[in-house]
Scaffold this active site. Sequence first.
Site, PDB file in Angstrom:
ATOM      1  N   TRP A 346       0.829  -1.205   0.000  1.00 52.15           N
ATOM      2  CA  TRP A 346       0.000   0.000   0.000  1.00 52.15           C
ATOM      3  C   TRP A 346       0.868   1.262   0.000  1.00 52.15           C
ATOM      4  O   TRP A 346       0.497   2.290  -0.571  1.00 52.15           O
ATOM      5  CB  TRP A 346      -0.907  -0.010   1.243  1.00 52.15           C
ATOM      6  CG  TRP A 346      -1.778   1.200   1.370  1.00 52.15           C
ATOM      7  CD1 TRP A 346      -3.001   1.396   0.804  1.00 52.15           C
ATOM      8  CD2 TRP A 346      -1.494   2.390   2.112  1.00 52.15           C
ATOM      9  NE1 TRP A 346      -3.493   2.631   1.145  1.00 52.15           N
ATOM     10  CE2 TRP A 346      -2.586   3.263   1.948  1.00 52.15           C
ATOM     11  CE3 TRP A 346      -0.413   2.811   2.899  1.00 52.15           C
ATOM     12  CZ2 TRP A 346      -2.640   4.511   2.553  1.00 52.15           C
ATOM     13  CZ3 TRP A 346      -0.464   4.062   3.484  1.00 52.15           C
ATOM     14  CH2 TRP A 346      -1.568   4.882   3.312  1.00 52.15           C
ATOM     15  N   HIS A 347       2.039   1.169   0.640  1.00 55.77           N
ATOM     16  CA  HIS A 347       2.900   2.351   0.737  1.00 55.77           C
ATOM     17  C   HIS A 347       3.508   2.755  -0.602  1.00 55.77           C
ATOM     18  O   HIS A 347       3.944   3.882  -0.774  1.00 55.77           O
ATOM     19  CB  HIS A 347       4.013   2.117   1.750  1.00 55.77           C
ATOM     20  CG  HIS A 347       3.541   2.222   3.161  1.00 55.77           C
ATOM     21  ND1 HIS A 347       2.948   1.177   3.814  1.00 55.77           N
ATOM     22  CD2 HIS A 347       3.552   3.257   4.032  1.00 55.77           C
ATOM     23  CE1 HIS A 347       2.615   1.560   5.034  1.00 55.77           C
ATOM     24  NE2 HIS A 347       2.965   2.823   5.198  1.00 55.77           N
ATOM     25  N   GLY A 348       3.583   1.836  -1.533  1.00 54.55           N
ATOM     26  CA  GLY A 348       4.140   2.194  -2.829  1.00 54.55           C
ATOM     27  C   GLY A 348       4.349   0.970  -3.696  1.00 54.55           C
ATOM     28  O   GLY A 348       4.411  -0.154  -3.205  1.00 54.55           O
TER      29      GLY A 348
END
Lengths: 496, 294
Positions: A346-348
């Site tokens: 989700w962070h990247g």
Amino acid sequence: METEMAYNWTTLWSNIASLFACDPSQPLMFHSGTFWCLFILFLPIYALLKRHSRAMMLAFVVAFSLLIGYKSSGWAILLLLFTTTTDWYLARRVVASTDPVKRKTLVSLSIVTSLLILGFFKYGNFVLLNWHAIVGGNFSPMDILTPLGISFYTFRSISYIVDVYKGKLKPDCTWLEYAFYLSFFPSLAAGPIARGVDFLPQVRANRVATRNEVYSGLWQVLLGVIKKAVLADYLAQYSALVFGLAAGEGVPLLVGAFAFTLQIYCDFAGYSDMAIGLGRIMGYNLGVNFDFPYRSRNVTEFWHRWHITLSTWLRDYVYIPLGGNRKGKTRQYLNLFATMLIGGLWHGAAWTFVVWGAMHGAALCIHKALMPKLKKIPDTPIVKILSGFITFIFVMVTFVVFRAESMHDCMTYLRDIFVNWDSSYFHTIVTQRSLMCVVMLVIVVTHFIPKRAYAWLECRFVAAPWIVKLVVFLAVVQLVLQFASAEVQPFIYNQF
Amino acid sequence: MKRSYIGLIALLVVALVATWAFSRNDEAASMLGLNTATFDKTLFAAATSSEQAQVPQPKGRATGDGKRSVPAPRGKKGATAASTSSVGTGNNEHYVRPANVAMDTTKKNILFIGDSMLEGLKPRLAAYAEANGHKMNAVIWYSSTTEIWGRNGAVKVREYVKKFKPDYIFISLGGNELFVSNIQEKRQQYVDAILREFGNIPYVWIGPPNWKPDTGINKMLSASCRDGSFYLSYTPDQHYDRARDGAHPTRTSAQAWMDRVCTWVVNKSSHPIRLNRPSKTTASCHTEILQPAK
């Protein structure tokens, strides 16, 4: 003279227009002068509309939020309205239906639609890149302009539809109220991920903020500005250098990892503080997102303190639906690990984030497994300090993975810390980068100040005369300007 | 409207006006030791392309927000040297080493000085030095320029030449001056001062690794350095992946850059020394670090 005036007005209007033009490289950040100029125009209109016409107020805030989104992501921000409309409509259909299969289908349709949009914009290039790497084809990335805050509003919309499906929330909000919730500009770009069940009742109540809330919100914003624009952005100069270059010396690399660990906290928490503060000024409670995470004594506690709205979202909408701890130990560990992998991704869109999530997932599993034994260890001060230290070192190492361009860079970075160790660099760093050391020390010390001290300071600020608040505000502005100047930023882009 | 909102709006307006007033009057602000915002410049200054070219890119990564999770400067990855390179008639461009120049096989005492590009270049050159029996010292002056090194008759260069007594010098400088206008008028004197302090010591000036055409730094350096002593890092065949700041080459690229420089020193420079490819990727050496200068 007339020509000069005309030229100035032309320049002025041209420059004002350029401030509103879509420019993805210059997002409208809450600590920028442009945002505050806009906020000064926004606030009186908002306050007047809030008192006299709730619907107009909602429409005005949605339009303002879309303007901020447009500045960063152009017309792609209109996808937010598409998600708003489909989710709002499907949620009503879910409640209207009594057929369990149809209800499930509608919820799934909503979630899949949201995830497909998120997947295309955020992970499209990543998936194609890896696919071409496997099949050996040539790949040139698509030029995709990602809508501002898509990760955040997607998670908010999923929580809404799931809560409606589970009966925790009635879908009785109007389209405008729902659009207000999803697009609410303070939390649009970087959270917190407020739940509909908490936020929508506040929208309906339309409560006007009290004097204490307004100034407490301003205090929170100022704290956030200091964390983000002063501390984080200053340290970012150093960590950008050591993470980006073949800086093979061990001590600078270690200091770089430490600096990044502090920087990322100040960056995330600072921006969250600004969002929460702005929300409070407007009369909305967005909750707490960071609770002094580096005080944690184990990785489980870390996730109770770090990005709280994300970790609780992952717990409620991924971990528990996967089975949580209800299906035996092995399944619990697998669920935990899978949840953290998703959290990492989700962070990247990069493998480093997946690995980062995997490391935290593994650590959480190990901590859970060892819990019975760990509980037997006496809770002495030395044990507290040692466990806190070990947790911090682990978090710091994982942030090296998080920050590195690739796993290869990450491994090189960690290896060079040990291979090229030369203790004399400590002296060099302390003497040559004294301001950076002071900044790091300030962050560490303020991180361990008791919460009641912050509460006391906040009370003093709220109760202080108007002129004192103005002086504090100007002092923070000056601090930001001082730290933003070239003299104290050793590594800005055009000054190697 | 609630009084608390009126109070807050008044506070913000007064703060804005005060900040604006200072931004209109830089001199008064500097007398008080204050920094000014850029409101005035932002609103009233006509944008120039050179100013826009130097706007720092945001460093954001991984906020979970799709927009900020993409490091903006990565677009410069693999930045190529454009055909509009400023280097035109510099003597080094046309230099062809005479056939009778033999390699100097003695062990050298190398001094490597320059700006923060040394963070990337130094560990690789140190590995070369170690593998070939040379001694090496380095001085990194962050944010430095030819002007900063060349001030007061290049006193810092003199100081370090005296201190380390090098018999071969590498210098990497110029990356902070890619977009200086009228550069020859402003910086030629400082370049000359630096080169004067080198005296007869053989040297190699490593030109900056442009990511776009400069305003003349490469041309000036090329024309100022001794024949065969300037390495042009900005040619169509050189591609350097950039770090997140958009300017510095990445670790791997910086190593490749240093490899190219060393190959050039051996094969084409006016004073070739032994620089066989080392087995180690990087090494360390004695390094002095200077504060960014104002």
